[in-house]
Design a protein around this motif. Structure first.
Motif, PDB file in Angstrom:
ATOM      1  N   LYS A   1      48.807  19.324  75.114  1.00 17.30           N
ATOM      2  CA  LYS A   1      49.504  17.989  75.426  1.00 17.30           C
ATOM      3  C   LYS A   1      49.731  17.442  74.006  1.00 17.30           C
ATOM      4  CE  LYS A   1      49.782  14.699  79.414  1.00 17.30           C
ATOM      5  NZ  LYS A   1      48.837  14.150  80.295  1.00 17.30           N
ATOM      6  N   ARG A   2      48.587  17.050  73.389  1.00 16.64           N
ATOM      7  CA  ARG A   2      48.727  16.507  72.077  1.00 16.64           C
ATOM      8  C   ARG A   2      49.428  17.083  71.080  1.00 16.64           C
ATOM      9  NH1 ARG A   2      44.332  15.665  68.460  1.00 16.64           N
ATOM     10  NH2 ARG A   2      45.328  15.446  66.502  1.00 16.64           N
ATOM     11  N   LEU A   3      49.235  18.333  71.118  1.00 21.21           N
ATOM     12  CA  LEU A   3      50.264  19.298  70.238  1.00 21.21           C
ATOM     13  C   LEU A   3      51.546  18.997  70.552  1.00 21.21           C
ATOM     14  CD1 LEU A   3      50.296  21.611  68.113  1.00 21.21           C
ATOM     15  CD2 LEU A   3      50.276  23.072  69.883  1.00 21.21           C
ATOM     16  N   ARG A   4      51.981  19.117  71.899  1.00 18.42           N
ATOM     17  CA  ARG A   4      53.412  19.045  72.426  1.00 18.42           C
ATOM     18  C   ARG A   4      53.882  17.687  71.736  1.00 18.42           C
ATOM     19  NH1 ARG A   4      55.762  23.059  75.208  1.00 18.42           N
ATOM     20  NH2 ARG A   4      54.291  24.263  76.344  1.00 18.42           N
ATOM     21  N   SER A   5      53.128  16.689  72.234  1.00 21.83           N
ATOM     22  CA  SER A   5      53.462  15.268  72.128  1.00 21.83           C
ATOM     23  C   SER A   5      53.832  14.893  70.382  1.00 21.83           C
ATOM     24  CB  SER A   5      52.841  14.112  72.703  1.00 21.83           C
ATOM     25  OG  SER A   5      51.699  13.825  71.897  1.00 21.83           O
ATOM     26  N   LYS A   6      53.072  15.451  69.761  1.00 16.15           N
ATOM     27  CA  LYS A   6      52.761  15.111  68.383  1.00 16.15           C
ATOM     28  C   LYS A   6      53.583  15.845  67.385  1.00 16.15           C
ATOM     29  CE  LYS A   6      49.602  14.266  64.538  1.00 16.15           C
ATOM     30  NZ  LYS A   6      48.096  14.559  64.001  1.00 16.15           N
ATOM     31  N   TYR A   7      53.951  17.073  67.656  1.00 19.78           N
ATOM     32  CA  TYR A   7      54.667  17.918  66.728  1.00 19.78           C
ATOM     33  C   TYR A   7      55.886  18.561  67.487  1.00 19.78           C
ATOM     34  CZ  TYR A   7      50.980  17.585  63.568  1.00 19.78           C
ATOM     35  OH  TYR A   7      50.057  17.398  62.782  1.00 19.78           O
ATOM     36  N   ALA A   8      55.950  18.649  68.835  1.00 20.95           N
ATOM     37  CA  ALA A   8      57.048  19.491  69.308  1.00 20.95           C
ATOM     38  C   ALA A   8      57.846  18.637  70.292  1.00 20.95           C
ATOM     39  CB  ALA A   8      56.647  20.603  69.834  1.00 20.95           C
ATOM     40  N   SER A   9      58.326  17.593  69.879  1.00 21.50           N
ATOM     41  CA  SER A   9      59.303  16.818  70.949  1.00 21.50           C
ATOM     42  C   SER A   9      60.486  16.937  70.572  1.00 21.50           C
ATOM     43  CB  SER A   9      58.810  15.236  70.486  1.00 21.50           C
ATOM     44  OG  SER A   9      58.821  14.887  69.358  1.00 21.50           O
ATOM     45  N   MET A  10      60.648  18.118  69.738  1.00 24.12           N
ATOM     46  CA  MET A  10      62.109  18.520  69.532  1.00 24.12           C
ATOM     47  C   MET A  10      62.584  19.223  70.424  1.00 24.12           C
ATOM     48  SD  MET A  10      63.935  18.842  65.898  1.00 24.12           S
ATOM     49  CE  MET A  10      63.016  20.298  64.945  1.00 24.12           C
ATOM     50  N   ASP A  11      63.744  18.950  71.210  1.00 27.92           N
ATOM     51  CA  ASP A  11      64.468  19.700  72.270  1.00 27.92           C
ATOM     52  C   ASP A  11      65.661  20.238  71.486  1.00 27.92           C
ATOM     53  OD1 ASP A  11      62.289  18.835  73.607  1.00 27.92           O
ATOM     54  OD2 ASP A  11      63.506  17.797  75.196  1.00 27.92           O
TER      55      ASP A  11
ATOM     56  N   VAL B   1      69.743  23.117  77.941  1.00 28.59           N
ATOM     57  CA  VAL B   1      68.633  22.355  77.027  1.00 28.59           C
ATOM     58  C   VAL B   1      67.500  23.205  77.293  1.00 28.59           C
ATOM     59  CG1 VAL B   1      67.235  20.259  77.082  1.00 28.59           C
ATOM     60  CG2 VAL B   1      69.740  20.249  77.925  1.00 28.59           C
ATOM     61  N   ILE B   2      67.070  23.459  75.977  1.00 29.44           N
ATOM     62  CA  ILE B   2      65.737  24.243  75.837  1.00 29.44           C
ATOM     63  C   ILE B   2      64.638  23.562  75.219  1.00 29.44           C
ATOM     64  CG2 ILE B   2      65.065  26.415  74.404  1.00 29.44           C
ATOM     65  CD1 ILE B   2      67.846  26.776  73.884  1.00 29.44           C
ATOM     66  N   LYS B   3      63.592  23.565  76.070  1.00 31.11           N
ATOM     67  CA  LYS B   3      62.485  23.022  75.854  1.00 31.11           C
ATOM     68  C   LYS B   3      61.492  24.069  74.677  1.00 31.11           C
ATOM     69  CE  LYS B   3      61.797  19.036  77.990  1.00 31.11           C
ATOM     70  NZ  LYS B   3      61.459  17.757  77.219  1.00 31.11           N
ATOM     71  N   PRO B   4      61.123  23.786  73.824  1.00 34.80           N
ATOM     72  CA  PRO B   4      60.580  24.715  72.965  1.00 34.80           C
ATOM     73  C   PRO B   4      59.051  25.241  73.579  1.00 34.80           C
ATOM     74  CG  PRO B   4      60.375  22.543  72.119  1.00 34.80           C
ATOM     75  CD  PRO B   4      61.186  22.413  72.936  1.00 34.80           C
ATOM     76  N   ASN B   5      58.987  26.568  73.508  1.00 35.45           N
ATOM     77  CA  ASN B   5      57.730  27.047  73.930  1.00 35.45           C
ATOM     78  C   ASN B   5      56.690  27.220  72.757  1.00 35.45           C
ATOM     79  OD1 ASN B   5      57.891  29.175  72.330  1.00 35.45           O
ATOM     80  ND2 ASN B   5      58.650  30.412  73.999  1.00 35.45           N
ATOM     81  N   LEU B   6      55.544  27.400  73.308  1.00 31.17           N
ATOM     82  CA  LEU B   6      53.975  27.133  72.236  1.00 31.17           C
ATOM     83  C   LEU B   6      54.495  27.850  70.924  1.00 31.17           C
ATOM     84  CD1 LEU B   6      51.787  25.400  72.701  1.00 31.17           C
ATOM     85  CD2 LEU B   6      50.388  27.583  72.801  1.00 31.17           C
ATOM     86  N   THR B   7      55.046  29.116  70.949  1.00 37.11           N
ATOM     87  CA  THR B   7      55.316  29.754  69.783  1.00 37.11           C
ATOM     88  C   THR B   7      56.232  29.422  68.667  1.00 37.11           C
ATOM     89  OG1 THR B   7      55.019  31.838  71.304  1.00 37.11           O
ATOM     90  CG2 THR B   7      55.734  32.205  69.254  1.00 37.11           C
ATOM     91  N   ASP B   8      57.321  28.735  69.558  1.00 37.05           N
ATOM     92  CA  ASP B   8      58.177  27.989  68.494  1.00 37.05           C
ATOM     93  C   ASP B   8      57.642  26.807  67.979  1.00 37.05           C
ATOM     94  OD1 ASP B   8      60.236  29.722  69.492  1.00 37.05           O
ATOM     95  OD2 ASP B   8      60.692  28.415  71.180  1.00 37.05           O
ATOM     96  N   MET B   9      56.898  26.422  68.745  1.00 33.78           N
ATOM     97  CA  MET B   9      56.254  24.917  68.209  1.00 33.78           C
ATOM     98  C   MET B   9      55.120  25.253  67.030  1.00 33.78           C
ATOM     99  SD  MET B   9      54.475  22.487  70.939  1.00 33.78           S
ATOM    100  CE  MET B   9      54.993  23.233  72.300  1.00 33.78           C
ATOM    101  N   ILE B  10      54.482  26.382  67.007  1.00 39.47           N
ATOM    102  CA  ILE B  10      53.725  26.944  65.902  1.00 39.47           C
ATOM    103  C   ILE B  10      54.447  27.058  64.808  1.00 39.47           C
ATOM    104  CG2 ILE B  10      52.014  28.583  65.227  1.00 39.47           C
ATOM    105  CD1 ILE B  10      51.297  28.559  68.316  1.00 39.47           C
TER     106      ILE B  10
END
Lengths: 304, 269
Positions: free
Chosen positions: A213-223, A280-289
Motif C-alpha cells: 500500500k505504501r509503495l503504491r501511495s508513495k511512488y505510484a500514484s501516476m495513472d 484509464v490505466i492503473k499501473p501494476n506493480l511491475t510498471d511501478m517498479i
C-alpha cells in the motif's frame, strides 16, 4: 528477527534492513539483483565482507549449525531431499537429523502430504518426480520443521496454481502463529499479494521496503489516461499533468491521481473536442517498479 | 557419542545398505568391476615375478602380502571417507551447504551419509583374497601379538589415508579444484606403494616416507612381520610408527579442517 546493517557482499552493497518477528517479507528483484545472496547472508552460508548481521539474535556465520529447528531454509539447487528416497523417506530422514519426535513427524506428514497433495506419488523416488511435484515435497520438508524463521528462495518455481494456493495459504497460517518468513521471487504480483511487506532489490540496493500500500501511495500514484479523439487536440496547459503524448488521434496523459481526478480531465477535454474512446490505466506493480527504478536513479544522479 | 548420534549413524548406514540391496545385481557388478580393475595390477606383478623370481628380494607371495595391506586399508577407509574423497562433488551438488546448516557435526554428516560400499567390497575383498593367498606362504608364525600388531597397522594405515583425503578436501576450500592434486599425491603415490619402497630412487623414497607416508601404510608393517634384508637401511623405529603417524596426521588434518571451514564460501547460483 533479522537485522542487516551496512552489509556488503558480492553485488549487495551497504545494505540495511530490519525484519521484525511475524512478518512475511517478499524479496522482489530481477535475476542477479542479489536476492539469493541476501538469503545466504541471513542464513550464515555467506559471510558479509563488511557489515553487521544478526539472525534470531545470533551471528549466523559464527553460529551456523546451532539454529536447529529455529531456521528452515530452501535454496534453489540446494535440495533438502535425497534423490533416491521416496517423499516419505526423505522427510523421515530430516526428522532424524533435526531430532523431531516420531509422533510429531507422523502428524506433520499426514497434514502436509494432504495439503500439498503428494500422497498419490509418495512412493515414487524424488528423482522421478516432476519439478512441480518435487517442489511440493521440498516445501513440505522445510515447513515440517516448524521453524521460527523460514527463508525461501523462489519457492514458486514449477508450482502449478493449486500448489501455489496451498503454499501461500500455509504460509499465511504459519505467519499468524508467529513464524517469520522471508521469501524471494521474481513474480512481484504474486508475492505482493501474499506478503505483509515487500523489499524491492535492484543491483544489490534496497529500493523500497514496506507494505504494498505504501509503495503504491508513495511512488505510484501516476495513472495513465488514453483517449481516442475525434477532432482537434485539446489545450491541456491548465491541468497539472506529469506529461502527455499525442500521436495522430491518440492522446496519452500521465497524471498524479492525488492532484487531479480523471473526471476533471475528461470534463476539460470534452469542452474542447470530441472523444471516441477513453481508457484509464492503473499501473501494476511491475510498471511501478520500473518507474521506481527511474525515480531512484534520478535521485542518485542528483546527489552526485 | 550420544545415543542419538549413534542412532543417526545407524540410520545412515541402514539407508546405504538398503540402496545396496535394492540394486543387488548392479551393486555386485560394480564391486566385481572394482575388484577386477584392481586385480589386473596384481596379475601384472604375477607375470613379472614368474619371470624374475623376486623384486629387490621380495618374492611373489611377499609382494601379495604387501599389496593386501594396501587394499585392506583402502577398503576400510573408503567406507568412512568417500564423502571426503568426493568432496568437490559434495560441494558442487549443494550437499555441503545443506550439511553446514544442519544441527549435526559437519564431518559426521560427510562421513556417515556417504559410504562407497561398492569400492569397499571390491578393494577390501581383493585385500582379503591376497592376504589369504599369501599369509601362509610368507613364513610368518602368527601369534596373538602379531595379530594385534596387524590390527593396529591397519587402523594406522586407514587413518594415514583418511588424513590425506581430509587434507585434500580441506584444500578444496581454498582452491577451486583439487582432483588433480588428489591424482598426483594420492593415487599415484598409491601405485608406488604397491612395490617395496626400497626399490625406488632416494627422492621418491623421501616422498613416500616423509611427505605422503604410504610407506607406513604397508611397507613398514609388512617388514615388521617379514623382516626382509632391505629393512636395514631404515631406522628400526619405523616398524612401530604406523599407528602414531596415523593418529598424528589425522589430528593435524582435523585441525586444519576446523580452521579452514570458517573460510568456506557458498557458491552463487
Amino acid at each position: 528477527m533479522i537485522t542487516l546493517e551496512s552489509v556488503s557482499k558480492f553485488i549487495i552493497s551497504d545494505f540495511h534492513i530490519h525484519i521484525p518477528q511475524g512478518e512475511c517479507v517478499g524479496l522482489i528483484g530481477v535475476s542477479g539483483a542479489g536476492k539469493t545472496t541476501l538469503l545466504k547472508l541471513m542464513s550464515g552460508l555467506l559471510a558479509p565482507k563488511h557489515g553487521y548481521i544478526r539472525t534470531i539474535g545470533r551471528n549466523p556465520v559464527r553460529e551456523k549449525g546451532t539454529y536447529g529447528r529455529d531456521m528452515g531454509i530452501f535454496l534453489t539447487g540446494k535440495s533438502n531431499l535425497e534423490n533416491q528416497d521416496t517423499a516419505r523417506e526423505a522427510l523421515e530422514m530430516l526428522c532424524h537429523v533435526y531430532r523431531i519426535p516420531k509422533e510429531e513427524f507422523h502428524r506433520s506428514y499426514e497434514a502436509l502430504s494432504e495439503r500439498f497433495a503428494f500422497r498419490e506419488y509418495e512412493e515414487k523416488r524424488i528423482k522421478d518426480l516432476s519439478l512441480g511435484q518435487r517442489m511440493r515435497v521440498e516445501l513440505a520438508a522445510v515447513l515440517m520443521l516448524k521453524p521460527k524463521l523460514l527463508l525461501l528462495d523462489e519457492p514458486d518455481i514449477g508450482l502449478d496454481e493449486n500448489g501455489k494456493a496451498a503454499f501461500w495459504k500455509i504460509l499465511e497460517e504459519e505467519r499468524r502463529k508467529g513464524m517469520t518468513i522471508v521469501v524471494s521471487s521474481h513474480n512481484p504480483v504474486e508475492i505482493s499479494r501474499h506478503c505483509s511487506r515487500i523489499a524491492l532489490i535492484d543491483e544489490g540496493k534496497l529500493l523500497f521496503y514496506g507494505t504494498e500500500k505504501r509503495l503504491r501511495s508513495k511512488y505510484a500514484s501516476m495513472d495513465i489516461m488514453q483517449l481516442k479523439l475525434d477532432g482537434k487536440i485539446p489545450d491541456l496547459e491548465d491541468l497539472p499533468l506529469k506529461k502527455y503524448e499525442a500521436e495522430q488521434d491518440m492522446l496519452r496523459l500521465f497524471y498524479d491521481a492525488n492532484l487531479v481526478s480523471a473526471a476533471e480531465i475528461i470534463g476539460l477535454i470534452l469542452k474542447q473536442t470530441q472523444v471516441k474512446e477513453i481508457q484509464v490505466i492503473k499501473p501494476n506493480l511491475t510498471d511501478m517498479i520500473m518507474q521506481l527504478k527511474g525515480v531512484k536513479e534520478d535521485e542518485l544522479n542528483r546527489g552526485k | 557419542m550420544r545415543s542419538d548420534t549413534l542412532n543417526l549413524t545407524w540410520i545412515y548406514t541402514k539407508k546405504i545398505m538398503k540402496a545396496w540391496f535394492q540394486y543387488r545385481s548392479d551393486a555386485l557388478l560394480r564391486s566385481v568391476t572394482v575388484f577386477l580393475r584392481e586385480a589386473t595390477g596384481i596379475i601384472v606383478i604375477y607375470f613379472t615375478l614368474l619371470k624374475f623370481d623376486s623384486l629387490n628380494g621380495w618374492n611373489m607371495y611377499e609382494m601379495f602380502f604387501l599389496y593386501s595391506l594396501l587394499f585392506l586399508t583402502y577398503g576400510i577407509m573408503i567406507i568412512f571417507f568417500t564423502g571426503l574423497r568426493d568432496f568437490g562433488r559434495t560441494v558442487r551438488d549443494g550437499s555441503f551447504d545443506r550439511y553446514i546448516l544442519r544441527p549435526r557435526g559437519l564431518l559426521f554428516q560427510i562421513i556417515f551419509a556417504n559410504a562407497d560400499w561398492f569400492a569397499a567390497v571390491g578393494h577390501g575383498g581383493l585385500g582379503v583374497v591376497l592376504f589369504l593367498i599369501s599369509a601362509q606362504k610368507v613364513g610368518i608364525e602368527w601369534n596373538v601379538w602379531y595379530a594385534v600388531y596387524y590390527m593396529f597397522a591397519i587402523i594406522g594405515g586407514v587413518l594415514i589415508q583418511g588424513a590425506i583425503f581430509l587434507f585434500l578436501a580441506t584444500l578444496n576450500i581454498y582452491l577451486l579444484e583439487t582432483s588433480s592434486l588428489k591424482e598426483l599425491f594420492y593415487f599415484n603415490m598409491r601405485k608406488f606403494a604397491g612395490y617395496p619402497v626400497s626399490l625406488f630412487q632416494k627422492p621418491i623414497q623421501i616422498l613416500m616416507i616423509y611427505v605422503v607416508p604410504f610407506a607406513f601404510v604397508n611397507y613398514f608393517p609388512s617388514q615388521y612381520l617379514l623382516r626382509k634384508d632391505d629393512m636395514q637401511q631404515y631406522p628400526e623405529i619405523f616398524l612401530y610408527l604406523t599407528p602414531v603417524i596415523g593418529i598424528g596426521m589425522y589430528i593435524a588434518a582435523y585441525f586444519f579442517w576446523r580452521y579452514s571451514i570458517r573460510f568456506y564460501k557458498s557458491s552463487g547460483n
